[in-house]
Design a protein around this motif. Structure first.
Motif, PDB file in Angstrom:
ATOM      1  N   GLU A  96     -66.463 -26.300  68.806  1.00 30.81           N
ATOM      2  CA  GLU A  96     -66.158 -27.654  68.295  1.00 30.81           C
ATOM      3  C   GLU A  96     -67.352 -28.592  68.452  1.00 30.81           C
ATOM      4  O   GLU A  96     -67.457 -29.614  67.789  1.00 30.81           O
ATOM      5  CB  GLU A  96     -64.901 -28.228  68.953  1.00 30.81           C
ATOM      6  N   LEU A 110     -70.490 -27.471  68.111  1.00 33.92           N
ATOM      7  CA  LEU A 110     -71.645 -26.804  67.505  1.00 33.92           C
ATOM      8  C   LEU A 110     -72.384 -27.693  66.502  1.00 33.92           C
ATOM      9  O   LEU A 110     -73.613 -27.731  66.472  1.00 33.92           O
ATOM     10  CB  LEU A 110     -71.184 -25.496  66.834  1.00 33.92           C
ATOM     11  N   PHE A 111     -71.607 -28.403  65.685  1.00 30.61           N
ATOM     12  CA  PHE A 111     -72.226 -29.241  64.657  1.00 30.61           C
ATOM     13  C   PHE A 111     -73.147 -30.292  65.292  1.00 30.61           C
ATOM     14  O   PHE A 111     -74.317 -30.427  64.915  1.00 30.61           O
ATOM     15  CB  PHE A 111     -71.134 -29.907  63.815  1.00 30.61           C
ATOM     16  N   VAL A 151     -76.187 -28.657  66.962  1.00 27.79           N
ATOM     17  CA  VAL A 151     -77.213 -28.244  65.993  1.00 27.79           C
ATOM     18  C   VAL A 151     -78.053 -29.444  65.573  1.00 27.79           C
ATOM     19  O   VAL A 151     -79.291 -29.375  65.551  1.00 27.79           O
ATOM     20  CB  VAL A 151     -76.555 -27.591  64.752  1.00 27.79           C
ATOM     21  N   LEU A 152     -77.384 -30.546  65.275  1.00 24.75           N
ATOM     22  CA  LEU A 152     -78.128 -31.738  64.848  1.00 24.75           C
ATOM     23  C   LEU A 152     -79.048 -32.240  65.961  1.00 24.75           C
ATOM     24  O   LEU A 152     -80.200 -32.594  65.717  1.00 24.75           O
ATOM     25  CB  LEU A 152     -77.151 -32.842  64.434  1.00 24.75           C
ATOM     26  N   ASN A 181     -81.948 -29.851  66.471  1.00 26.40           N
ATOM     27  CA  ASN A 181     -82.878 -29.994  65.350  1.00 26.40           C
ATOM     28  C   ASN A 181     -83.723 -31.246  65.542  1.00 26.40           C
ATOM     29  O   ASN A 181     -84.941 -31.222  65.356  1.00 26.40           O
ATOM     30  CB  ASN A 181     -82.085 -30.073  64.044  1.00 26.40           C
ATOM     31  N   LEU A 220     -82.543 -23.808  68.455  1.00 31.65           N
ATOM     32  CA  LEU A 220     -82.107 -24.060  67.078  1.00 31.65           C
ATOM     33  C   LEU A 220     -81.815 -22.742  66.362  1.00 31.65           C
ATOM     34  O   LEU A 220     -80.819 -22.607  65.656  1.00 31.65           O
ATOM     35  CB  LEU A 220     -83.184 -24.843  66.325  1.00 31.65           C
ATOM     36  N   THR A 221     -82.714 -21.782  66.542  1.00 28.11           N
ATOM     37  CA  THR A 221     -82.508 -20.478  65.898  1.00 28.11           C
ATOM     38  C   THR A 221     -81.175 -19.882  66.347  1.00 28.11           C
ATOM     39  O   THR A 221     -80.398 -19.381  65.530  1.00 28.11           O
ATOM     40  CB  THR A 221     -83.658 -19.522  66.262  1.00 28.11           C
ATOM     41  N   CYS A 230     -78.270 -21.814  64.809  1.00 29.24           N
ATOM     42  CA  CYS A 230     -78.115 -21.487  63.391  1.00 29.24           C
ATOM     43  C   CYS A 230     -77.440 -20.128  63.242  1.00 29.24           C
ATOM     44  O   CYS A 230     -76.611 -19.920  62.363  1.00 29.24           O
ATOM     45  CB  CYS A 230     -79.473 -21.496  62.684  1.00 29.24           C
ATOM     46  N   LYS A 231     -77.819 -19.208  64.119  1.00 27.68           N
ATOM     47  CA  LYS A 231     -77.166 -17.887  64.087  1.00 27.68           C
ATOM     48  C   LYS A 231     -75.669 -18.041  64.333  1.00 27.68           C
ATOM     49  O   LYS A 231     -74.855 -17.420  63.657  1.00 27.68           O
ATOM     50  CB  LYS A 231     -77.762 -16.988  65.176  1.00 27.68           C
ATOM     51  N   VAL A 254     -73.828 -20.662  63.805  1.00 27.69           N
ATOM     52  CA  VAL A 254     -73.183 -21.296  62.645  1.00 27.69           C
ATOM     53  C   VAL A 254     -73.014 -20.269  61.521  1.00 27.69           C
ATOM     54  O   VAL A 254     -71.955 -20.176  60.897  1.00 27.69           O
ATOM     55  CB  VAL A 254     -74.003 -22.518  62.153  1.00 27.69           C
ATOM     56  N   ALA A 255     -74.075 -19.482  61.300  1.00 21.30           N
ATOM     57  CA  ALA A 255     -74.000 -18.462  60.236  1.00 21.30           C
ATOM     58  C   ALA A 255     -72.914 -17.442  60.548  1.00 21.30           C
ATOM     59  O   ALA A 255     -72.211 -16.968  59.644  1.00 21.30           O
ATOM     60  CB  ALA A 255     -75.361 -17.777  60.078  1.00 21.30           C
ATOM     61  N   MET A 295     -70.153 -17.893  61.801  1.00 21.51           N
ATOM     62  CA  MET A 295     -68.815 -18.421  61.534  1.00 21.51           C
ATOM     63  C   MET A 295     -68.244 -17.951  60.204  1.00 21.51           C
ATOM     64  O   MET A 295     -67.033 -17.941  60.013  1.00 21.51           O
ATOM     65  CB  MET A 295     -68.844 -19.962  61.535  1.00 21.51           C
ATOM     66  N   ILE A 313     -64.339 -23.763  56.290  1.00 21.71           N
ATOM     67  CA  ILE A 313     -65.079 -23.782  57.566  1.00 21.71           C
ATOM     68  C   ILE A 313     -66.259 -24.746  57.504  1.00 21.71           C
ATOM     69  O   ILE A 313     -66.534 -25.466  58.453  1.00 21.71           O
ATOM     70  CB  ILE A 313     -65.576 -22.354  57.911  1.00 21.71           C
ATOM     71  N   TRP A 314     -66.939 -24.736  56.387  1.00 23.66           N
ATOM     72  CA  TRP A 314     -68.120 -25.576  56.267  1.00 23.66           C
ATOM     73  C   TRP A 314     -67.870 -26.854  55.459  1.00 23.66           C
ATOM     74  O   TRP A 314     -68.814 -27.506  55.017  1.00 23.66           O
ATOM     75  CB  TRP A 314     -69.288 -24.757  55.671  1.00 23.66           C
TER      76      TRP A 314
END
Lengths: 360, 188
Positions: free
Chosen positions: B112, B114-115, B118-119, B122, B130-131, B134-135, B137-138, B140, B152-153
């Motif tokens: 919850e 993660l978003f 990530v920001l 970044n 970050l890598t 991103c993994k 998130v991908a 998901m 989801i996105w």
């Protein structure tokens, strides 16, 4: 918790898309036009390659192959089972069943090219009886799409029995494509057909090469050349090989095979009257391992710079000229046998096999 | 893991508690810096840990703060939630002076968050984290259908995008008309 993907900044989207495989990106592109645009904008070009037909489209990545398998089932699903290919390719393959769009194979092919920003087509094969991917006209359209995108094509194949006009268009279009590895044409050409290659890939195979004359052959920069149904004569071959010896023709040649009805025993080639072979004892078996080319009982011919080639000219209903070159980039094995090859599988012969020597 | 203390302002932070030191004490005394997020909670982080962040590392290099100056002037990251910054600081401390393995199990698992994470990562330019994020998130959407991915996105459909675009145009038109009317009124 959902993540609002499209509100990510561009640099972050770029990092995220890097972590996605071709299946993820394809499915994402199906979510909306905006998402597809975002993928195309935020994905850098990659070294992925593509090939396919009406049944399957492969995207070849560095470590895996992703296979988009055509299905008519409305619910596409994925299977994670990995299996080796029958062609002894050991990279894992992942498959996903999808419904092809209305435009069929060519439409999906172009969609994947653009969405995944693929710059290299691994193979472009014209539709035929065994791979009826689309009509020949649609295939020509696909070639035009490849040209428009200025893509490299590693292997271009034409084995369709198309009409003369379509074949002429195919050849014209093929000249606009950067074919890097192989051009393979099974297509018969009409009498009087003319075509001049503007560039050559590494390998060329022409099932009907009556139009591929000496001037083109002399300037041919391919490493491997196979010409069938040729009209080259003793004089042509003689001139070609003399030029080759002086480094004035076939600059990159590693193997040459010509099947022509116009070679006979009336005049010499490099001072030898055909048939030309090394019928002595021991017998020689020369093979270019990396190109799967071989010649049995050839004679040695040497270029002015010392490069060694092995030549054989057979006569018969369809005379054949074979020339294999030994150089640093080719892997050539010379097997010297005291007994005939392929005649029996005796223990004695097997022992001879152990005496094989590496000429490379 | 670093501990934190509520600060009242970025200019005069309360005394933060110290992050635990690694088992082997460094021979040279390590310098520390201070950061806070939206919640003004100040985190004390070693320079070694902060090297993971290209942004903060660049700031440190340019400022040349003494220990006292650094304490008095924590780096403010008002756009990052306090708990997210805490996660990031924890990760930087755990990976101080060592490379991140490809599969890092010490990373925050809260989907919850993660978003925001990530920001933040970044923004702070922490490349390795970050890598990994991103993994995550991908991951998901692996094996999900386009419809599921859209959920989801939070991807709007084409129709929703078109409607939003129309609405935005309408709003822009109204605003432009309002401005024209206001300008005409001013002229009178």
């Amino acid at each position: 918790m959902p993540i609002p993907l499209l509100s990510f900044p561009s640099d972050l989207l770029r990092d995220l898309f890097k972590e996605c495989d071709p299946f993820d990106l394809y499915k994402l592109s199906q979510c909306s036009k905006r998402t597809r645009k975002s993928i195309m904008t935020n994905t850098s070009t990659n070294n992925w390659k593509i090939r396919g037909n009406d049944k399957k489209i492969f995207v070849l990545c560095e470590k895996s192959r992703y296979c988009f398998i055509k299905t008519t089932m409305p619910n596409a699903y994925e299977y994670a089972k990995q299996y080796p290919f029958f062609d002894l390719c050991m990279e894992p393959v992942k498959g996903m069943f999808i419904q092809y769009p209305n435009g069929g194979f060519p439409e999906l092919f172009v969609h994947l090219l653009d969405t995944l920003r693929i710059r290299t087509v691994n193979e472009l094969i014209s539709p035929n009886e065994t791979a009826p991917s689309c009509s020949f006209e649609r295939y020509l359209e696909l070639m035009r799409s490849v040209i428009e995108r200025n893509l490299d094509v590693e292997r271009l194949y034409c084995n369709t029995k198309g009409d003369e006009c379509a074949i002429a268009t195919f050849m014209e279009l093929s000249n606009q494509i950067n074919v890097t590895k192989a051009f393979h044409c099974d297509q018969p050409f009409p009498p009087g057909f003319q075509h001049h290659f503007t560039r050559f890939p590494e390998q060329i195979f022409l099932r009907d090469s009556h139009w591929f004359q000496l001037d083109q052959l002399i300037s041919c920069s391919c490493t491997h050349i196979e010409l069938e149904e040729s009209t080259l004569s003793n004089q042509d071959i003689d001139l070609l090989l003399r030029k080759w010896k002086k480094n004035e023709a076939l600059p990159n040649l590693q193997s040459l095979g010509i099947s022509t009805k116009n070679v006979d025993n009336k005049s010499s080639i490099l001072g030898m009257i055909p048939p030309i072979n090394g019928n002595g004892n021991p017998r020689r078996y020369i093979r270019v391992e990396n190109a799967d080319k071989e010649v049995i009982d050839p004679v040695q011919v040497t270029k002015d710079d010392g490069t060694v080639g092995w030549l054989k000219v057979e006569l018969g209903i369809r005379p054949i000229i074979k020339l294999l070159i030994v150089n640093s980039s080719s892997s050539v094995r010379e097997i010297i046998r005291r007994s005939p090859i392929f005649e029996s599988d005796t223990e004695e012969e097997s022992e001879d096999e152990e005496g094989a020597s590496d000429a490379s | 893991m670093s501990s934190t203390e509520q600060g009242t302002s970025s200019a005069a932070p309360a005394e933060p508690t110290t992050a635990p030191e690694s088992a082997a004490a460094p021979e040279v005394p390590e310098s520390f810096y201070y950061v806070h997020g939206k919640d003004k909670v100040v985190h004390k982080v070693s320079a070694g840990a902060l090297q993971h962040s290209a942004l903060i590392h660049g700031m440190i290099s340019n400022l040349g703060y003494t220990e006292e100056q650094a304490k008095a002037n924590p780096f403010p990251f008002e756009n990052i939630d306090g708990d997210i910054l805490q996660m990031v600081v924890d990760w930087c401390n755990q990976h101080k002076g060592k490379p991140t393995p490809p599969e890092d199990t010490n990373l925050p698992k809260q989907k919850e968050k993660l978003f925001d994470l990530v920001l933040a990562v970044n923004y702070l330019e922490i490349k390795e984290l970050l890598t990994y994020c991103c993994k995550q998130v991908a991951m998901m959407v692996k094996g999900k259908s386009p419809e599921e991915i859209r959920e989801i996105w939070m991807i709007p459909t084409d129709a929703e995008d078109e409607a939003a675009e129309k609405e935005a145009k309408k709003r822009a038109g109204k605003e432009a008309a309002g401005e024209t009317a206001a300008a005409a009124g001013d002229a009178k």
